[in-house]
Design a protein around this motif. Structure first.
Motif, PDB file in Angstrom:
ATOM      1  N   ARG A 111       0.834  -1.206   0.000  1.00 33.57           N
ATOM      2  CA  ARG A 111       0.000   0.000   0.000  1.00 33.57           C
ATOM      3  C   ARG A 111       0.868   1.255   0.000  1.00 33.57           C
ATOM      4  N   LYS A 112       1.933   1.231   0.810  1.00 35.61           N
ATOM      5  CA  LYS A 112       2.831   2.386   0.866  1.00 35.61           C
ATOM      6  C   LYS A 112       3.523   2.589  -0.477  1.00 35.61           C
ATOM      7  N   GLN A 113       3.955   1.513  -1.114  1.00 40.06           N
ATOM      8  CA  GLN A 113       4.591   1.625  -2.424  1.00 40.06           C
ATOM      9  C   GLN A 113       3.615   2.164  -3.467  1.00 40.06           C
ATOM     10  N   ASP A 114       2.372   1.694  -3.414  1.00 39.51           N
ATOM     11  CA  ASP A 114       1.355   2.188  -4.352  1.00 39.51           C
ATOM     12  C   ASP A 114       1.080   3.676  -4.117  1.00 39.51           C
ATOM     13  N   GLU A 115       1.043   4.074  -2.838  1.00 43.90           N
ATOM     14  CA  GLU A 115       0.830   5.490  -2.521  1.00 43.90           C
ATOM     15  C   GLU A 115       1.987   6.338  -3.032  1.00 43.90           C
ATOM     16  N   ASP A 116       3.202   5.830  -2.904  1.00 47.46           N
ATOM     17  CA  ASP A 116       4.370   6.574  -3.393  1.00 47.46           C
ATOM     18  C   ASP A 116       4.326   6.725  -4.913  1.00 47.46           C
ATOM     19  N   ARG A 117       3.958   5.628  -5.595  1.00 40.36           N
ATOM     20  CA  ARG A 117       3.871   5.692  -7.054  1.00 40.36           C
ATOM     21  C   ARG A 117       2.767   6.656  -7.491  1.00 40.36           C
ATOM     22  N   LEU A 118       1.626   6.605  -6.782  1.00 45.38           N
ATOM     23  CA  LEU A 118       0.529   7.513  -7.097  1.00 45.38           C
ATOM     24  C   LEU A 118       0.956   8.959  -6.871  1.00 45.38           C
ATOM     25  N   GLY A 119       1.714   9.181  -5.793  1.00 51.55           N
ATOM     26  CA  GLY A 119       2.203  10.532  -5.519  1.00 51.55           C
ATOM     27  C   GLY A 119       3.108  11.052  -6.621  1.00 51.55           C
ATOM     28  N   GLU A 120       3.963  10.175  -7.153  1.00 51.48           N
ATOM     29  CA  GLU A 120       4.837  10.580  -8.251  1.00 51.48           C
ATOM     30  C   GLU A 120       4.029  10.910  -9.503  1.00 51.48           C
ATOM     31  N   HIS A 121       3.015  10.103  -9.780  1.00 53.27           N
ATOM     32  CA  HIS A 121       2.166  10.372 -10.946  1.00 53.27           C
ATOM     33  C   HIS A 121       1.417  11.695 -10.791  1.00 53.27           C
ATOM     34  N   LEU A 122       0.924  11.936  -9.575  1.00 53.60           N
ATOM     35  CA  LEU A 122       0.195  13.180  -9.347  1.00 53.60           C
ATOM     36  C   LEU A 122       1.108  14.393  -9.497  1.00 53.60           C
ATOM     37  N   LYS A 123       2.377  14.232  -9.096  1.00 57.15           N
ATOM     38  CA  LYS A 123       3.326  15.333  -9.274  1.00 57.15           C
ATOM     39  C   LYS A 123       3.531  15.645 -10.754  1.00 57.15           C
ATOM     40  N   LEU A 124       3.602  14.589 -11.582  1.00 52.19           N
ATOM     41  CA  LEU A 124       3.766  14.789 -13.018  1.00 52.19           C
ATOM     42  C   LEU A 124       2.535  15.457 -13.620  1.00 52.19           C
ATOM     43  N   ILE A 125       1.357  14.999 -13.161  1.00 51.12           N
ATOM     44  CA  ILE A 125       0.106  15.594 -13.659  1.00 51.12           C
ATOM     45  C   ILE A 125       0.005  17.046 -13.234  1.00 51.12           C
ATOM     46  N   ASP A 126       0.379  17.300 -11.985  1.00 48.09           N
ATOM     47  CA  ASP A 126       0.272  18.653 -11.443  1.00 48.09           C
ATOM     48  C   ASP A 126       1.213  19.618 -12.150  1.00 48.09           C
ATOM     49  N   ALA A 127       2.299  19.077 -12.685  1.00 55.38           N
ATOM     50  CA  ALA A 127       3.259  19.941 -13.376  1.00 55.38           C
ATOM     51  C   ALA A 127       2.743  20.389 -14.749  1.00 55.38           C
ATOM     52  N   SER A 128       1.683  19.735 -15.232  1.00 56.60           N
ATOM     53  CA  SER A 128       1.124  20.095 -16.535  1.00 56.60           C
ATOM     54  C   SER A 128       0.403  21.445 -16.457  1.00 56.60           C
ATOM     55  N   HIS A 129       0.414  22.189 -17.569  1.00 59.91           N
ATOM     56  CA  HIS A 129      -0.291  23.474 -17.628  1.00 59.91           C
ATOM     57  C   HIS A 129      -1.774  23.285 -17.900  1.00 59.91           C
ATOM     58  N   GLU A 130      -2.170  22.042 -18.235  1.00 58.33           N
ATOM     59  CA  GLU A 130      -3.577  21.765 -18.515  1.00 58.33           C
ATOM     60  C   GLU A 130      -4.369  21.740 -17.209  1.00 58.33           C
ATOM     61  N   ALA A 131      -5.670  22.084 -17.315  1.00 59.79           N
ATOM     62  CA  ALA A 131      -6.557  22.011 -16.155  1.00 59.79           C
ATOM     63  C   ALA A 131      -7.063  20.577 -16.039  1.00 59.79           C
TER      64      ALA A 131
END
Length: 337
Positions: free
Chosen positions: A267-287
């Motif tokens: 679960r912790k590993q999945d949360e870490d991976r999800l966090g990394e994906h969200l960081k990439l998404i958040d870096a996008s200029h798209e809404a």
């Protein structure tokens, strides 16, 4: 004489007169006459009273005189058996009660561990918490975790407890641990369908005892494999330095601990991976906006904040219709679709 006793058990009193044979006891005491009388307990012959002498033959009068003594012996035997059965039943009840209390304690600890696994984000602290729980329940001298790293090299986790500190310099990748082509400990453990219980390392012939175990003076223990995504993550072991017979219930408890631990790690590993994906998404200029089935915002990207001039803290948990319906009325239907 053995035949006489056996025959008496099956029938009634038996007598032998002027008996001679080469038995040393018969020769030494010059025994010639024998009498055997069955001792009955609840109408069943349980033993035989045997008498012998070298002078006179036994008769019915002797048997009649002995009847009260034989009856008393039967009562004594019956009472003794009754006491034994009662003691056995009481001991069984005590064992059953202890097992029920132990299982109830184990279940409460597992519930506590499951709750802790959801709250704790630090894997090291979580492992330490789990290991201390094993110590509490199984009352062992040592509990350790061996884990494979990215290079598939086995190493000892620092959260392990009870190890003799000045003997920790060992090679966990030695053939006695991991060589699958020999009778190594891990080879046997991987080949088992469940926990591996060792009653006595010195006499166990299933595998060669690792040098680390010898130095740590382990005697008895139980080990389980830690599987993560159907791959071997490592091993969990609990050992004592004195001989002890681990029960299947204790082994199953350690197996459940291992399963709960790897579930928390995943679960912790999945949360870490999800966090990394969200960081990439958040870096996008798209809404980029994510909503749950009740149309409440669960993700609001930086691009969405810039586009709608609404901060993320305000958007999270708010219905999407309350945020952007005035700006783009058709957007909600498009999001739902």
């Amino acid at each position: 004489l053995a035949y006489l006793a056996k025959k008496t058990l099956l029938t009634s009193s038996n007598q032998i007169e002027n008996f001679t044979n080469d038995n040393p006891a018969v020769k030494k005491f010059r025994l010639r006459n024998f009498l055997s009388i069955p001792i009955k307990c609840q109408n069943q012959t349980t033993s035989v009273l045997m008498l012998a002498n070298d002078s006179f033959a036994y008769n019915e009068k002797n048997i009649h005189l002995l009847e009260p003594a034989v009856e008393a012996l039967g009562i004594i035997v019956d009472s003794h058996q009754h006491i034994q059965q009662k003691t056995k039943l009481e001991n069984q009840q005590k064992v059953t009660q202890r097992e029920l209390l132990s299982r109830a304690h184990q279940q409460s600890v597992l519930v506590r561990l499951g709750r802790q696994a959801l709250l704790e984000s630090d894997i090291s602290k979580l492992m330490e918490y789990f290991i201390n729980s094993v110590k509490e329940i199984l009352n062992v001298d040592c509990c350790f975790i061996l884990e494979f790293d990215e290079d598939n090299t086995l190493f000892l986790r620092p959260e392990s407890f009870g190890l003799i500190k000045n003997t920790l310099k060992f090679n966990p990748n030695s053939s006695s641990f991991v060589n699958v082509n020999s009778n190594s400990l891990i080879n046997i453990l991987l080949g088992s369908t469940g926990p591996l219980i060792v009653d006595d390392l010195e006499t166990d012939l299933r595998f060669s005892t690792p040098e680390f175990f010898k130095v740590q003076k382990f005697t008895s223990g139980v080990s389980v494999v830690l599987y993560l995504d159907n791959e071997v993550f490592g091993f969990l072991g609990a050992f004592t330095r004195s001989k002890r017979l681990f029960t299947s219930n204790e082994a199953n408890f350690l197996q459940t601990i291992a399963h709960t631990l790897v579930t928390a790690i995943k679960r912790k590993q999945d949360e870490d991976r999800l966090g990394e994906h969200l960081k990439l998404i958040d870096a996008s200029h798209e809404a980029i906006i994510a909503c749950d089935l009740k149309q409440r915002v669960i993700f609001w990207s930086r691009g969405a904040s810039n586009l709608y001039a609404i901060e993320r803290e305000k958007a999270i948990g708010t219905k999407i219709s309350d945020l952007i319906i005035n700006q783009q009325p058709n957007l909600i239907n498009n999001i739902i679709e």
